[in-house]
Design a protein around this motif. Structure first.
Motif, mmCIF file in Angstrom:
data_model
loop_
_atom_site.group_PDB
_atom_site.id
_atom_site.type_symbol
_atom_site.label_atom_id
_atom_site.label_comp_id
_atom_site.label_asym_id
_atom_site.label_seq_id
_atom_site.Cartn_x
_atom_site.Cartn_y
_atom_site.Cartn_z
ATOM 1 N N TYR B 246 0.832 -1.194 0.000
ATOM 2 C CA TYR B 246 0.000 0.000 0.000
ATOM 3 C C TYR B 246 0.868 1.246 0.000
ATOM 4 O O TYR B 246 0.623 2.197 -0.741
ATOM 5 N N GLN B 247 1.908 1.228 0.820
ATOM 6 C CA GLN B 247 2.776 2.397 0.900
ATOM 7 C C GLN B 247 3.547 2.606 -0.391
ATOM 8 O O GLN B 247 3.727 3.739 -0.833
ATOM 9 N N ALA B 249 2.503 1.809 -3.329
ATOM 10 C CA ALA B 249 1.553 2.336 -4.305
ATOM 11 C C ALA B 249 1.298 3.823 -4.077
ATOM 12 O O ALA B 249 1.013 4.573 -5.006
ATOM 13 N N ALA B 250 1.413 4.244 -2.818
ATOM 14 C CA ALA B 250 1.142 5.647 -2.507
ATOM 15 C C ALA B 250 2.403 6.496 -2.606
ATOM 16 O O ALA B 250 2.360 7.698 -2.379
ATOM 17 N N GLY B 251 3.538 5.868 -2.933
ATOM 18 C CA GLY B 251 4.760 6.652 -3.039
ATOM 19 C C GLY B 251 5.389 6.940 -1.696
ATOM 20 O O GLY B 251 5.760 8.066 -1.388
ATOM 21 N N LEU B 252 5.490 5.919 -0.868
ATOM 22 C CA LEU B 252 6.170 6.063 0.417
ATOM 23 C C LEU B 252 7.169 4.919 0.504
ATOM 24 O O LEU B 252 6.824 3.787 0.206
ATOM 25 N N THR B 407 3.975 0.221 -9.022
ATOM 26 C CA THR B 407 2.737 0.991 -8.901
ATOM 27 C C THR B 407 3.086 2.375 -8.387
ATOM 28 O O THR B 407 4.216 2.659 -8.048
ATOM 29 N N PRO B 409 4.020 6.282 -7.924
ATOM 30 C CA PRO B 409 4.709 7.373 -8.612
ATOM 31 C C PRO B 409 5.531 6.919 -9.817
ATOM 32 O O PRO B 409 5.632 7.638 -10.804
#
Lengths: 433, 433
Positions: B246-247, B249-252, B407, B409
């Motif tokens: 999840y992180q 995919a969110a760019g973390l 996934t 960014p």
């Protein structure tokens, strides 16, 4: 399969674990699946049915009579049985339940079907080992031998009083270690976690994960023991939850996988893309409004994709952190302190990135005023994007709406529009247009 | 705490579950946490330590002597003990292990520390109930009473031959139901799943989830029984895996939560934002190259945010579906057939969206050729974005790289650039510029 060698197939599948058979059935064509199911005995096929993917199971069940389904159901644990019957039409549900030979099982399934989806009640199984506090260890052992045959795995033995209210628990180990003439009331552990039958299933998952429980008893409002939930059911809840959040973040309505048909996938993807399209049209209208700026500062327009991308990325990052924090129950403090922290964080990130952009534009374009305008507005855009990304999921959560919908396309699209608007407003101001 | 009322605190915390105490300690300030830990007895504090967040535990351990840590460790299960010792420096690890009074425990912990992170070996505990196939049921029960005291939960009893090789399993239930003079070899279940000690932990999680196992024995290459993994450890593996995906995919970069410091959060977020910035600069350079088009077809430029957003959204959707499919092992068929399917899907979505956009631009701008150019290139951009989103994670996976990094960014940025380039090329071609 093509040679219809029945006994060979039967022998073959007998050796294989039912979860693997289920995988094979997911693969082969439909007539073959039906053929295999009818060939194997119901003890095995019932396990296979519970493992199959929903759409394939649906098709297979359509081809079985109510009587045949009832036979499969009788081999299943009550929770699986209720799940599968729940997938049938109301009409067929009744016929299958009537076809059950075991009246107690029929009553259990009816009870389980009556609970709302996503509650502890819908998740629990009726199978458990229950003893009364007045029994002795020896008497208890004797009766457990009877009960335990129905229960696939004995996690805990639940102790109830004469009104069937939960008063404690025992492990098989405690029972083995105890002397045979002791009374259950003397050896039970009175500290026993339980959940209410109407509790949300994700809440149950959190409790079981937090306390490392392998099974938890389910009680009604009067503490009467109704069933138990085991950790393997929780694993499924956790997986589903994670998948749903992930899909929402990626802009997919839940419950698609890569093997679904193009039409199903379109249904899951198109609405989010349409949202993006509308957002893009919004950005177009804003930019057209600033058209006059172009003659003098054309390069402003060439940085809009950069601004939009940064606004989107920052928004997704901050919303994802909040969504995950909410899921783990570790978002503490007021909304204001969260927003302040995000503002500082976004400002720090923004200034570092803006410095880099400033020197690039200055070196590349040779215009220090353009460079200053673009990089200053980048900082502002990043701060606003971070605040939106933080605020929206917190706000939705307060309103009782799943904050996960705030990640992904929703936040990207709104941040695109806000970002571009802020960008042009600030740039115009700085450049004095 | 401020009044230092020791006995009151001790009584208070005695009643509370250790997971809740851990939560309190995560909250209070550091001196208070140390004070509470030293006050409570090691049986309770050892459980609390295992539940604490890593950074707080680290600080607390720094303030305990090797001897004090060893006392805590002796109360823990071997897997937790090894995890905690593994967090210490090499120097302190040795001192704590030397301070352990139980030599067997020290040897177990050394063994567990020797396995690579993220393998079954690093996840397993040494505690298990092991019986020899030559024992009788009665003898077995007697010896289990001894062994079971060390094992918090008895899932299965593992049966080994005289070389300690795993030959089968038994449940306590089987033992209770059996006659006391039967031999273990006669009642054991020879079908027993096991995993190799070097197996990847996510693979173990998949196996246990698939077969609904609550515990799985761990063996070496010679099938010698080494330990067991229980489902509660797997729940943590699954949660970590889902959070990481999840992180990403969110760019973390992994392992941040909303309570981390601004500096930690910047470290997790800035690299991905920098990637977006570089992508934005790429888009800028492309658009500048098409600057000449502006005089005649200004509105083309106003649609770039729309094109970039659609390319990004489609890319994230298709990569997320593939990443999730790979995680669930249900991406079948060749890469080519996947790409063909994605092409059809993207074409379908693209045409629907392009039709909408065509009529909007036609109505709003009044120019049918611009409308045609923009909507045609939208279809092309969406198809290419979908293909990139499908291909990249499949390619990374083939190369043994975690596809989840594809996934977020990464895909958004590359799709932005490709999208804008394709858009201008096609639009120029159609408009005959």
């Amino acid at each position: 399969i093509s040679t219809n060698n029945e006994s060979a197939i039967t022998t073959l599948f007998k050796e294989v674990h039912f979860a693997d058979v289920a995988e094979v059935l997911d693969e082969v064509n439909f007539e073959e699946a039906i053929y295999i199911i009818k060939l194997l005995d119901s003890e095995k096929t019932s396990e296979i049915l519970t493992e199959l993917e929903v759409d394939i199971r649906e098709k297979i069940l359509e081809n079985l009579s109510a009587k045949e389904i009832a036979e499969e159901i009788e081999e299943m644990d009550t929770d699986d049985a209720a799940d599968i019957i729940g997938e049938l039409s109301d009409e067929r549900q009744k016929r299958v339940i009537n076809a059950l030979e075991d009246d107690e099982l029929a009553a259990d399934i009816k009870e389980l079907l009556s609970y709302d989806e996503n509650t502890a009640g819908a998740l629990m199984a009726k199978e458990l080992v229950k003893v009364y506090e007045t029994w002795t260890v020896a008497g208890c052992m004797r009766r457990i031998r009877g009960q335990a045959k129905d229960v696939t795995r004995v996690h805990s033995i639940y102790v109830v009083d004469k009104e069937d209210k939960l008063v404690g628990r025992l492990s098989l180990k405690d029972l083995i270690i105890a002397k045979s003439d002791q009374q259950i009331a003397d050896i039970l552990k009175s500290k026993v976690d339980s959940v209410n039958v109407n509790e949300d299933d994700e809440e149950v998952a959190k409790i079981m994960a937090k306390y490392d429980l392998e099974a938890i008893p389910v009680v009604d409002d009067n503490k009467v023991l109704l069933g138990r939930i085991t950790i393997d059911d929780i694993v499924d809840v956790l997986k589903d939850e994670a998948e749903r959040d992930y899909q929402l973040a990626a802009g997919l309505t839940q419950d698609v996988d890569s093997d679904d048909s193009i039409l199903q996938l379109t249904r899951a993807r198109l609405p989010w893309l349409f949202l993006g399209l509308v957002g893009g049209i919004g950005a177009f209208i804003i930019m057209e409004g600033f058209q006059g700026v172009f003659t003098k500062y054309a390069s402003l327009f060439f940085f809009t994709p950069l601004i939009a991308a940064m606004a989107g990325n920052v928004g997704v990052q901050s919303s994802a952190i909040i969504v995950q924090g909410l899921a783990n129950d570790d978002v503490k403090g007021s909304i204001n302190s969260r927003l302040l922290k995000e503002m500082l964080l976004a400002a720090l990130n923004g200034i570092i990135l803006a410095l880099f952009l400033f020197f690039f534009v200055w070196a590349y374009e040779g215009k220090i005023d353009t460079a200053l305008a673009i990089s200053t507005s980048l900082v502002a855009v990043i701060i606003v994007a971070g605040l939106i990304g933080t605020f929206v999921p917190l706000f939705l959560n307060k309103r009782g709406i799943d904050p996960a919908i705030a990640t992904g396309p929703f936040i990207t699209t709104s941040n695109d529009i806000f970002g571009i608007l802020i960008y042009f407003l600030i740039a115009k101001m700085i450049l004095g247009i």
